[in-house]
Scaffold this motif. Sequence first.
Motif, short mmCIF file in Angstrom:
data_model
loop_
_atom_site.label_atom_id
_atom_site.label_comp_id
_atom_site.label_asym_id
_atom_site.label_seq_id
_atom_site.Cartn_x
_atom_site.Cartn_y
_atom_site.Cartn_z
N LYS A 41 2.26 1.61 -3.52
CA LYS A 41 1.18 1.96 -4.45
C LYS A 41 0.81 3.44 -4.33
N GLY A 42 0.69 3.91 -3.10
CA GLY A 42 0.40 5.33 -2.92
C GLY A 42 1.49 6.23 -3.44
N GLN A 75 7.75 13.92 -1.89
CA GLN A 75 6.99 12.67 -1.82
C GLN A 75 7.87 11.51 -1.36
N GLN A 103 3.68 5.53 -5.91
CA GLN A 103 3.70 5.50 -7.37
C GLN A 103 2.56 6.34 -7.95
N GLY A 104 1.41 6.33 -7.27
CA GLY A 104 0.33 7.19 -7.75
C GLY A 104 0.69 8.66 -7.67
N LYS A 105 1.32 9.07 -6.57
CA LYS A 105 1.74 10.46 -6.44
C LYS A 105 2.81 10.82 -7.47
N GLU A 149 0.83 -1.20 0.00
CA GLU A 149 0.00 0.00 0.00
C GLU A 149 0.86 1.25 0.00
N SER A 175 3.29 9.44 -10.37
CA SER A 175 2.68 9.49 -11.71
C SER A 175 1.95 10.81 -11.92
N ASN A 176 1.25 11.27 -10.90
CA ASN A 176 0.55 12.55 -11.03
C ASN A 176 1.55 13.70 -11.18
#
Length: 899
Positions: free
Chosen positions: A182-183, A217, A185-187, A179, A189-190
């Motif tokens: 995943k969090g 981040q 990588q999402g940040k 988790e 990517s944004n």
Amino acid sequence: MSKEEAVDEYEPSFNSNITAFALKAKVIYPINQKFRPLADGSSNPSLHENLKQAVLPNQPVEASPSSSLGSLSQAEKEDCSSSSSIHSATSYDRFLSRTFVQANSFPEVLICESVDLDLCIYNLHLKDLLHLDTALRQEKHMMFIQIFKMCLLDLLPKKKSDDELYQRILSKQENDLAELEKGLQGKLSNTAMLGAGDSEYITLADVEKKEREYSEQLIDNMEAFWKQMENIQHFLMDQFKCSSSKARQLMMTLTERMIIAEGLLRDSQDLQALDALERTMGRAHMAKMIESLKLQIQEETKCRLAALSRSLELLTVEGKLSGRQKEELLTQQHKAFWGEAERFGREFVQRGKDLVKASLAHQAEEMARLTLAQEEEQRSFLAEAQPTTDPGTFLQAFHAVLERQRLVRSHLEEENSIRTTQAMAVLCQELYCSTMETFQKFVEVLFLQTLPGVTGLSRAECEYLRQEVQENTAQQLGKSDRFRKQQWKLFQDLLEQDRQVWMEEHALSSVLQTHLQDDHESIVHQVLGRLGGLTEESTWCILQGHGLLLRSALRRLALRGSTITTLTHMRLSGKKSLLQELREQHALEQSSSQCLDEHQWQLLRALEARVTEEASRLEEEAQQTRLQLQQQLLAEAQEVGRLLQQHTERAIGQALLGHARNAATKSRTKDRDDFKRTLMEAAVESVYVTSAGVSRLVQAYSQQIGRVMQDHEERKLEHLKALQGERAENYKLRTKQGLGEPSSGSQMAGGAGEACEAVHQRMVAQQKKFLAQFTVHQQIRLDAWKQKARAMDHLEAQLETQLQEAEQSFISELAALARVPLAQSRPLPSKRGVSEKPVRTRRKKPPPREKGDPGEPTDDDPASGAHPSGSLSRRLNQQENEAGDGESPKKLLREKTNL
């Protein structure tokens, strides 16, 4: 933007007809060289006229190396603040808004514009650093899981690895890490979409902003991982009812082995960061080679057109061609030759894109197969390894496997880049040969078909003219080749200078890491030295935990330092390119003619002076840029230090809290005695205890307490004054010693002979003196605090002893008044550690009361359960335990009066 608006960003004066003509023809001339007509054959139109690619805003135009001293001199006279000047009011902001191609792989860089090469390559280096951080973070998580497995097997020796409890504990950590990743990588990517949108271009300001957000981040992710590690102990104790000692032992082992893992990751990061730097230098070398091959066709075109122009000019002088015929023929040849050169550029870009697309598809397939094979290798290694037998060897072996896999992936990508570069070079050579054949046909048509009909010359005379043109072209191409070799040598020198700058920045980063580590470790040791009461085990746990977090933070800051260095090079790339073009121009002018007149010598010296001036300006701006970007690194280091301080403070606080709880538990165990309660009950029920007698005891007790506290405050004030005076004397003494040392150094500097050297040595000595005074002042303050702490501890021990003596005296008098014997009470100890024990009696039952003696007090009346005084005594006992022994006599008096 239109092309006129784009060029208008860099050339403020466009009012002349020559300028309008040059813009229409898209002629690009060297630095500071004004546009001139095309008739002399020295024009350099763009090769990408029909690529339907918009001119980028704030993108400086590309300059040809060909130039003349006359044009340079004229430009300096007309515009002293031209676009070539490094120092301009808005150059910094305009360069930050500079737009370049956002290439995701090196093969894509090979088809970019030459002005974008440096920025694209540096941007790829930033991506490499981010990929390295991702790979090391994933390895850290994998090693953490393996270490946690080993610690669980040590904690639960009777459990097997497939046990349900074991798997539940392990899966919880794995899910939390998943988790967390995943969090993140999402940040990331944004953030990667910042400023780009659907466009393939990006500005340097957006790149810097993205890197700052990446860093924030990643720091947040690092802190989240720290918190996950801290929660393991509470998780084991709360969810799985593990004992605190076992959970603490697991955390100690986990921390110790994670420190080993962090050391391995740090060494790997340093080596792979240097490997990424060498790969970036190799990319710059290959990109420059392809760019040189692409520009070769332009040099061919210019040399052939110059030879044709000279030959037609001779025919015009001889009267065999009119001026109008010469201009028409030159216009036709220019159109044909430059049209073929543009066709070369268009076809190179089109076929190059196909090559890049095929190369990336092939690389993706190979990388997918390699990833599957490496995952299988990891599973096989973990299945065969015996981690519990020798954890250190297991961690090193596992790290070696993962590092070798990273190197294999890196080598695969590098081999693909080399193959693509070779394919692009073959394509460029193929198109070059085809274009040369077309050029040869143009010349043959001109001299063997067009000129005989226009001039009336014989075929033999035209063939002779054609051979002269070929010889002249060969001479011009020979000069161009020599100039290209000089360009290549200058480029290699620039690469070597960049490599040295990178290594210097790497060395400075290592010094900064060492300084931060020593500083943080010194602070923690000083804090723990001031604290008292912590066990060696607690101190060791705090130091180990702090060391692990510090190593993790420093590794993150080291990678951020490499990013800052890359951004510094990106900011300076435009100015370095400008200076490089000036050096190339100087080399061209120096080798263009062997004999120079006085005016040309003056112009050449002026060009040399300008190169020197721009080099010094570049060095000055490089220092300013480094300082500005280093401020970001230092700010992030302070933020990381703040997070590290919070975690360390929390660890120290938890250790102190545990120590206080243990001490309080022991104290409460010792204080749970029945004597005070029995005495209070007896005093309440006794007929001998009157209000006046209790008032007299309380008043005497209060006066004694007041005298004790007054004496304590006086002794405390005397000790503080003595310590302050002693500290002042020590400070004066050490300051005098510090002032005596630099004086000899200044005398030595004065005797050196040279004033400059003497001033420098005095400045260095003064700096050392200030630093030494700062260190001495800190040490004096630390010693003073230690002395103060020892003095306060001693005074506190004396105060506790005196208060206990006063309490013992009050209890004795009250017991005597209430007729309660003190035969079994203990003598008052004198040491501080034992002085907290109250006077105790082991009598559980009072002596039986004689019949007919109603006034004899008892400690436990059989009928007291129904008597109001029994409940009153219990309430008094509860209030006494809550409020403390100092207020119990007053409450006793109030209750006795009310009763």
